[in-house]
Design a protein around this motif. Structure first.
Motif, PDB file in Angstrom:
ATOM      1  N   SER A   4       1.052  -1.348  -0.190  1.00 16.06           N
ATOM      2  CA  SER A   4      -0.103   0.133   0.142  1.00 16.06           C
ATOM      3  C   SER A   4       0.842   1.238  -0.184  1.00 16.06           C
ATOM      4  N   VAL A   5       1.942   1.232   0.751  1.00 16.82           N
ATOM      5  CA  VAL A   5       2.857   2.300   0.623  1.00 16.82           C
ATOM      6  C   VAL A   5       3.453   2.585  -0.712  1.00 16.82           C
ATOM      7  N   ALA A   6       3.758   1.440  -1.077  1.00 17.58           N
ATOM      8  CA  ALA A   6       4.363   1.615  -2.769  1.00 17.58           C
ATOM      9  C   ALA A   6       3.283   2.030  -3.720  1.00 17.58           C
ATOM     10  N   VAL A   7       2.046   1.483  -3.415  1.00 15.98           N
ATOM     11  CA  VAL A   7       0.815   2.161  -4.306  1.00 15.98           C
ATOM     12  C   VAL A   7       0.718   3.594  -4.312  1.00 15.98           C
ATOM     13  N   LEU A   8       0.849   4.139  -2.974  1.00 20.15           N
ATOM     14  CA  LEU A   8       0.605   5.404  -2.617  1.00 20.15           C
ATOM     15  C   LEU A   8       1.789   6.311  -3.300  1.00 20.15           C
ATOM     16  N   ILE A   9       2.907   5.676  -3.147  1.00 24.98           N
ATOM     17  CA  ILE A   9       4.161   6.612  -4.089  1.00 24.98           C
ATOM     18  C   ILE A   9       3.694   6.610  -5.300  1.00 24.98           C
ATOM     19  N   GLY A  10       3.120   5.482  -5.712  1.00 17.41           N
ATOM     20  CA  GLY A  10       3.046   5.439  -7.247  1.00 17.41           C
ATOM     21  C   GLY A  10       1.832   6.362  -7.525  1.00 17.41           C
ATOM     22  N   GLY A  11       0.849   6.409  -6.746  1.00 13.90           N
ATOM     23  CA  GLY A  11      -0.217   7.461  -7.102  1.00 13.90           C
ATOM     24  C   GLY A  11       0.220   8.802  -7.042  1.00 13.90           C
ATOM     25  N   LEU A  12       1.110   9.205  -6.129  1.00 13.77           N
ATOM     26  CA  LEU A  12       1.709  10.433  -6.106  1.00 13.77           C
ATOM     27  C   LEU A  12       2.434  10.949  -7.458  1.00 13.77           C
ATOM     28  N   LEU A  13       3.144   9.793  -7.772  1.00 11.59           N
ATOM     29  CA  LEU A  13       4.075   9.993  -9.063  1.00 11.59           C
ATOM     30  C   LEU A  13       3.130  10.157 -10.251  1.00 11.59           C
ATOM     31  N   MET A  14       2.114   9.379 -10.422  1.00  9.46           N
ATOM     32  CA  MET A  14       1.120   9.424 -11.354  1.00  9.46           C
ATOM     33  C   MET A  14       0.481  10.704 -11.330  1.00  9.46           C
ATOM     34  N   LYS A  15      -0.016  11.274 -10.292  1.00  5.19           N
ATOM     35  CA  LYS A  15      -0.520  12.647 -10.239  1.00  5.19           C
ATOM     36  C   LYS A  15       0.075  13.636 -10.579  1.00  5.19           C
ATOM     37  N   PHE A  16       1.452  13.908 -10.118  1.00  8.15           N
ATOM     38  CA  PHE A  16       1.913  15.107 -10.278  1.00  8.15           C
ATOM     39  C   PHE A  16       3.096  15.095 -11.276  1.00  8.15           C
ATOM     40  N   TYR A  17       3.304  13.715 -11.803  1.00  7.70           N
ATOM     41  CA  TYR A  17       4.305  13.510 -12.978  1.00  7.70           C
ATOM     42  C   TYR A  17       3.916  12.706 -14.233  1.00  7.70           C
ATOM     43  N   GLN A  18       2.705  12.472 -14.174  1.00 10.19           N
ATOM     44  CA  GLN A  18       1.973  11.463 -15.236  1.00 10.19           C
ATOM     45  C   GLN A  18       3.027  10.295 -15.499  1.00 10.19           C
ATOM     46  N   VAL A  19       3.530   9.692 -14.787  1.00 11.87           N
ATOM     47  CA  VAL A  19       4.439   8.508 -14.981  1.00 11.87           C
ATOM     48  C   VAL A  19       3.723   7.252 -14.694  1.00 11.87           C
ATOM     49  N   TYR A  20       2.916   6.938 -15.768  1.00  8.19           N
ATOM     50  CA  TYR A  20       2.053   5.685 -15.801  1.00  8.19           C
ATOM     51  C   TYR A  20       2.458   4.297 -15.540  1.00  8.19           C
ATOM     52  N   TRP A  21       3.692   4.365 -15.957  1.00  7.04           N
ATOM     53  CA  TRP A  21       4.438   3.026 -15.979  1.00  7.04           C
ATOM     54  C   TRP A  21       4.822   2.519 -14.773  1.00  7.04           C
ATOM     55  N   VAL A  22       5.134   3.454 -13.577  1.00  7.26           N
ATOM     56  CA  VAL A  22       5.378   3.167 -12.243  1.00  7.26           C
ATOM     57  C   VAL A  22       4.258   2.239 -11.858  1.00  7.26           C
ATOM     58  N   ASP A  23       3.158   2.214 -12.204  1.00  6.55           N
ATOM     59  CA  ASP A  23       1.937   1.366 -11.881  1.00  6.55           C
ATOM     60  C   ASP A  23       2.565  -0.191 -12.053  1.00  6.55           C
ATOM     61  N   ALA A  24       3.023  -0.652 -13.203  1.00  8.22           N
ATOM     62  CA  ALA A  24       3.285  -1.954 -13.502  1.00  8.22           C
ATOM     63  C   ALA A  24       4.652  -2.259 -12.717  1.00  8.22           C
ATOM     64  N   PHE A  25       5.620  -1.139 -12.800  1.00 10.11           N
ATOM     65  CA  PHE A  25       6.740  -1.456 -12.177  1.00 10.11           C
ATOM     66  C   PHE A  25       6.677  -1.660 -10.418  1.00 10.11           C
ATOM     67  N   LEU A  26       5.780  -1.056  -9.808  1.00 11.64           N
ATOM     68  CA  LEU A  26       5.428  -1.238  -8.323  1.00 11.64           C
ATOM     69  C   LEU A  26       4.774  -2.440  -8.270  1.00 11.64           C
ATOM     70  N   THR A  27       3.941  -2.901  -8.999  1.00 12.50           N
ATOM     71  CA  THR A  27       3.391  -4.401  -9.067  1.00 12.50           C
ATOM     72  C   THR A  27       4.162  -5.437  -9.012  1.00 12.50           C
ATOM     73  N   LEU A  28       5.318  -5.218 -10.020  1.00 13.70           N
ATOM     74  CA  LEU A  28       6.473  -6.142 -10.062  1.00 13.70           C
ATOM     75  C   LEU A  28       7.184  -6.292  -8.839  1.00 13.70           C
ATOM     76  N   GLY A  29       7.379  -5.140  -8.356  1.00 16.48           N
ATOM     77  CA  GLY A  29       8.404  -4.938  -7.005  1.00 16.48           C
ATOM     78  C   GLY A  29       7.519  -5.797  -5.942  1.00 16.48           C
ATOM     79  N   ILE A  30       6.222  -5.618  -5.648  1.00 16.95           N
ATOM     80  CA  ILE A  30       5.452  -6.186  -4.705  1.00 16.95           C
ATOM     81  C   ILE A  30       5.635  -7.781  -4.912  1.00 16.95           C
ATOM     82  N   ALA A  31       5.280  -8.040  -6.150  1.00 13.67           N
ATOM     83  CA  ALA A  31       5.344  -9.451  -6.300  1.00 13.67           C
ATOM     84  C   ALA A  31       6.762 -10.093  -6.072  1.00 13.67           C
ATOM     85  N   LEU A  32       7.826  -9.385  -6.554  1.00 20.57           N
ATOM     86  CA  LEU A  32       9.225 -10.030  -6.064  1.00 20.57           C
ATOM     87  C   LEU A  32       9.395 -10.056  -4.406  1.00 20.57           C
ATOM     88  N   TYR A  33       8.809  -9.026  -3.810  1.00 26.32           N
ATOM     89  CA  TYR A  33       8.905  -8.996  -2.460  1.00 26.32           C
ATOM     90  C   TYR A  33       8.160 -10.025  -1.731  1.00 26.32           C
TER      91      TYR A  33
END
Length: 305
Positions: free
Chosen positions: A166-195
């Motif tokens: 959820s912390v990772a999703v929050l960071i991703g949400g903030l990056l998407m809101k202020f920087y429109q970096v939408y690929w971070v959504d998939a990147f964070l999902t991959l990070g969650i899975a590996l963890y």
């Protein structure tokens, strides 16, 4: 054959554990429903993956709760150990579930990398905050019991990793809101899975060792044989089996060959000495010894099928 139960200590509080698990189950049901709705409305794969993880938490917590109930059941003539392994089985199931969920998330993350989507970040941010608060509270509820109980540790790991997710999703949400970096959504999902795989593997390995009756990692059979062999009148220690029944019980079974045909009262005194030695040096609290004198079997086999 002599059998003894020595120094068995159990400081768990099943009723308190059960209450904490029920609270965590209810919180995760609320989070799961909210995140599924939010993930579908926002288009966030990270939020949906977090919801899937939360749903696996609900199932795992239910398994853990059922295990705590069964673990309290008394032994009977057809269940001489009772359900003492119920919590170990729950830990194995939960650890397996962590890894299965992780594999599903990796597949989804790769597909999203190849086909990025626009995501409504405001909804992602608010729901991730809900996940952090609810899972954080659940983590605090289970933290104490997780230190001494494999079943509770499996439930704790599910909740702790979900809080981090959820912390990772929050960071991703903030990056998407202020920087429109939408690929971070998939990147964070991959990070969650590996963890999830990283956290689940050790628990899966530990619970498998217990279920397979392997000798605990902290115990060396040869050292125990040497310790017992130093006791007066003991000639040989062989056919040794050491296994862990659950979090609280480690069992030792062995054949002991004596130098002379001792009295039963002498054997009882020696057995007491063996119990004290193996408990204080190796944490073994259940001892089962078969005494022998002049018996024609192999004395060289320390362990045997």
């Amino acid at each position: 054959m002599a059998h003894n139960h020595a120094h068995s200590h159990n400081h768990s509080h099943p009723d308190l554990k059960g209450r904490n698990l029920i609270i965590s189950i209810l919180l995760n049901i609320v989070i799961t429903v909210a995140q599924v709705i939010g993930g579908l409305l926002s288009g966030s794969l990270a939020l949906l993956s977090d919801a899937l993880h939360n749903f696996s938490d609900v199932l795992s917590l239910i398994v853990s709760y059922i295990a705590t109930i069964y673990a309290k059941k008394e032994a009977s003539t057809n269940k001489t150990f009772g359900y003492k392994r119920a919590e170990i089985i729950a830990a194995f199931v939960n650890a397996s579930a962590l890894i299965i969920v992780a594999i599903i998330l990796i597949k989804e993350a790769i597909e999203r990398f190849l086909d990025p989507k626009f995501i409504a970040s405001d909804l992602v941010i608010w729901l991730s905050l809900l996940g952090i608060l609810a899972n954080g509270f659940s983590v605090l509820l289970l933290r104490k019991d997780a230190a001494s109980n494999m079943n509770m540790k499996s439930a704790y790991l599910h909740l702790f990793t979900d809080m981090l997710a959820s912390v990772a999703v929050l960071i991703g949400g903030l990056l998407m809101k202020f920087y429109q970096v939408y690929w971070v959504d998939a990147f964070l999902t991959l990070g969650i899975a590996l963890y999830l795989i990283y956290m689940g593997y050790d628990l899966l390995k530990d619970s498998t060792r217990v279920l397979m009756l392997f000798t605990p990692n902290t115990i060396e059979v040869t050292k125990i044989v040497q310790t017992i062999s130093k006791i007066d009148k003991i000639k040989n220690v062989h056919h040794v089996h050491i296994w862990q029944l659950n979090e609280d019980e480690v069992h030792l079974e062995a054949h002991i060959d004596f130098d002379e045909d001792i009295k039963l009262s002498e054997f009882d005194a020696i057995l007491d000495q063996i119990e004290e030695e193996v408990f204080h040096k190796y944490g073994i609290n259940h001892v089962n010894i078969q005494p022998e004198y002049g018996k024609c079997d192999s004395k060289q086999l320390i362990v045997q099928d």
